[in-house]
Design a protein around this motif. Structure first.
Motif, PDB file in Angstrom:
ATOM      1  N   UNK A  45     -53.916 -52.721 -55.601  1.00 17.65           N
ATOM      2  CA  UNK A  45     -54.850 -51.706 -55.119  1.00 17.65           C
ATOM      3  C   UNK A  45     -55.273 -52.004 -53.678  1.00 17.65           C
ATOM      4  N   UNK A  46     -55.525 -53.273 -53.359  1.00 19.27           N
ATOM      5  CA  UNK A  46     -55.900 -53.616 -51.985  1.00 19.27           C
ATOM      6  C   UNK A  46     -54.767 -53.325 -51.010  1.00 19.27           C
ATOM      7  N   UNK A  47     -53.538 -53.616 -51.411  1.00 23.06           N
ATOM      8  CA  UNK A  47     -52.382 -53.340 -50.558  1.00 23.06           C
ATOM      9  C   UNK A  47     -52.246 -51.834 -50.310  1.00 23.06           C
ATOM     10  N   UNK A  48     -52.354 -51.057 -51.377  1.00 20.20           N
ATOM     11  CA  UNK A  48     -52.240 -49.608 -51.253  1.00 20.20           C
ATOM     12  C   UNK A  48     -53.365 -49.053 -50.388  1.00 20.20           C
ATOM     13  N   UNK A  49     -54.594 -49.518 -50.591  1.00 18.97           N
ATOM     14  CA  UNK A  49     -55.731 -49.028 -49.802  1.00 18.97           C
ATOM     15  C   UNK A  49     -55.550 -49.401 -48.332  1.00 18.97           C
ATOM     16  N   UNK A  50     -55.045 -50.588 -48.056  1.00 17.09           N
ATOM     17  CA  UNK A  50     -54.823 -50.997 -46.674  1.00 17.09           C
ATOM     18  C   UNK A  50     -53.783 -50.142 -45.968  1.00 17.09           C
ATOM     19  N   UNK A  51     -52.747 -49.767 -46.693  1.00 16.00           N
ATOM     20  CA  UNK A  51     -51.673 -48.966 -46.096  1.00 16.00           C
ATOM     21  C   UNK A  51     -52.027 -47.491 -45.989  1.00 16.00           C
ATOM     22  N   UNK A  52     -52.761 -46.971 -46.963  1.00 12.63           N
ATOM     23  CA  UNK A  52     -52.939 -45.525 -47.067  1.00 12.63           C
ATOM     24  C   UNK A  52     -54.317 -45.001 -46.672  1.00 12.63           C
ATOM     25  N   UNK A  53     -55.285 -45.871 -46.416  1.00  9.99           N
ATOM     26  CA  UNK A  53     -56.648 -45.380 -46.195  1.00  9.99           C
ATOM     27  C   UNK A  53     -56.770 -44.503 -44.944  1.00  9.99           C
ATOM     28  N   UNK A  54     -56.178 -44.915 -43.833  1.00 17.09           N
ATOM     29  CA  UNK A  54     -56.298 -44.110 -42.609  1.00 17.09           C
ATOM     30  C   UNK A  54     -55.686 -42.724 -42.745  1.00 17.09           C
ATOM     31  N   UNK A  55     -54.423 -42.597 -43.193  1.00 18.01           N
ATOM     32  CA  UNK A  55     -53.852 -41.245 -43.291  1.00 18.01           C
ATOM     33  C   UNK A  55     -54.579 -40.371 -44.325  1.00 18.01           C
ATOM     34  N   UNK A  56     -55.006 -40.958 -45.424  1.00 17.31           N
ATOM     35  CA  UNK A  56     -55.706 -40.164 -46.444  1.00 17.31           C
ATOM     36  C   UNK A  56     -57.046 -39.697 -45.894  1.00 17.31           C
ATOM     37  N   UNK A  57     -57.798 -40.588 -45.241  1.00 14.56           N
ATOM     38  CA  UNK A  57     -59.092 -40.198 -44.682  1.00 14.56           C
ATOM     39  C   UNK A  57     -58.927 -39.123 -43.617  1.00 14.56           C
ATOM     40  N   UNK A  58     -57.937 -39.275 -42.742  1.00 18.12           N
ATOM     41  CA  UNK A  58     -57.709 -38.285 -41.689  1.00 18.12           C
ATOM     42  C   UNK A  58     -57.381 -36.923 -42.290  1.00 18.12           C
ATOM     43  N   UNK A  59     -56.550 -36.892 -43.316  1.00 14.19           N
ATOM     44  CA  UNK A  59     -56.179 -35.618 -43.951  1.00 14.19           C
ATOM     45  C   UNK A  59     -57.395 -34.972 -44.602  1.00 14.19           C
ATOM     46  N   UNK A  60     -58.177 -35.763 -45.339  1.00 18.78           N
ATOM     47  CA  UNK A  60     -59.347 -35.223 -46.030  1.00 18.78           C
ATOM     48  C   UNK A  60     -60.386 -34.738 -45.027  1.00 18.78           C
ATOM     49  N   UNK A  61     -60.577 -35.456 -43.927  1.00 18.08           N
ATOM     50  CA  UNK A  61     -61.545 -35.033 -42.903  1.00 18.08           C
ATOM     51  C   UNK A  61     -61.093 -33.728 -42.246  1.00 18.08           C
ATOM     52  N   UNK A  62     -59.793 -33.604 -41.981  1.00 17.27           N
ATOM     53  CA  UNK A  62     -59.272 -32.338 -41.430  1.00 17.27           C
ATOM     54  C   UNK A  62     -59.530 -31.188 -42.383  1.00 17.27           C
ATOM     55  N   UNK A  63     -59.274 -31.406 -43.683  1.00 16.26           N
ATOM     56  CA  UNK A  63     -59.504 -30.356 -44.678  1.00 16.26           C
ATOM     57  C   UNK A  63     -60.985 -29.985 -44.752  1.00 16.26           C
ATOM     58  N   UNK A  64     -61.865 -30.990 -44.683  1.00 17.04           N
ATOM     59  CA  UNK A  64     -63.300 -30.719 -44.771  1.00 17.04           C
ATOM     60  C   UNK A  64     -63.795 -29.942 -43.547  1.00 17.04           C
ATOM     61  N   UNK A  65     -63.325 -30.298 -42.362  1.00 18.93           N
ATOM     62  CA  UNK A  65     -63.770 -29.593 -41.157  1.00 18.93           C
ATOM     63  C   UNK A  65     -63.135 -28.207 -41.056  1.00 18.93           C
TER      64      UNK A  65
END
Length: 188
Positions: free
Chosen positions: A164-184
């Protein structure tokens, strides 16, 4: 010059409002999505790490949603015995007999029938215990049935935290950026 200052002040105020409004939601949504991906990755890896005869252990891997108030998302197992599989250690209570010989081969493929469990086999006349091993005397040979351990050394083999830590480290930035774009994009 005054017009530029007013525009900068308005832009800063808009960014602050945007931050208060969208960033906590996007953060909670991203953490929840990452936890779901982590849960799925752990579930997918279980058959490689364990001999699973039934699916209930896989379905015991779950995740907890993050909220705007509590920016925490958790991947966990509802089964207490999985803690030993995650951290390892020495087990001294409820140590079950370890199948040996032909029962070990059978145990890899399916559950051992109740009639062949250690407590039932101990009642038989042709079964005896010596040096912590349960043996069965056959007419032409003696076969090991179970190793009766008092202590069992558990090696960590679940690896949920690392996955889970490995996945979160690799995927957190792109997932957050996508979700923030969708929210805005939905901002009115």
């Amino acid at each position: 010059m005054l017009v530029i200052t007013d525009n900068v002040t308005q832009a800063i105020n808009r960014l602050r409002r945007h931050q208060r409004r969208h960033v906590p939601f996007a953060m909670a949504r991203a953490m929840t999505l990452l936890a779901r991906e982590g849960r799925d990755a752990v579930r997918e890896s279980l058959p490689e790490r364990f001999n699973l005869r039934r699916r209930w252990a896989v379905h015991g891997i779950r995740f907890q949603f993050a909220t705007k108030q509590s920016l925490t998302s958790t991947v966990y197992s509802r089964d207490r015995f999985m803690v030993e599989q995650e951290v390892g250690g020495t087990k001294t209570e409820n140590v079950r007999p370890i199948p040996a010989g032909r029962l070990a081969t059978l145990h890899r493929r399916r559950a051992i029938p109740r009639s062949l469990t250690a407590p039932r086999m101990k009642r038989r006349d042709d079964v005896f215990e010596r040096d912590g091993i349960l043996w069965q005397a056959k007419p032409d040979r003696i076969e090991p049935l179970y190793v009766l351990a008092q202590r069992l050394r558990m090696t960590p083999r679940l690896g949920m935290r690392e996955q889970v830590e490995d996945l979160a480290g690799r995927r957190s930035e792109p997932v957050f950026a996508r979700v923030l774009r969708e929210a805005t994009a939905q901002d009115r």
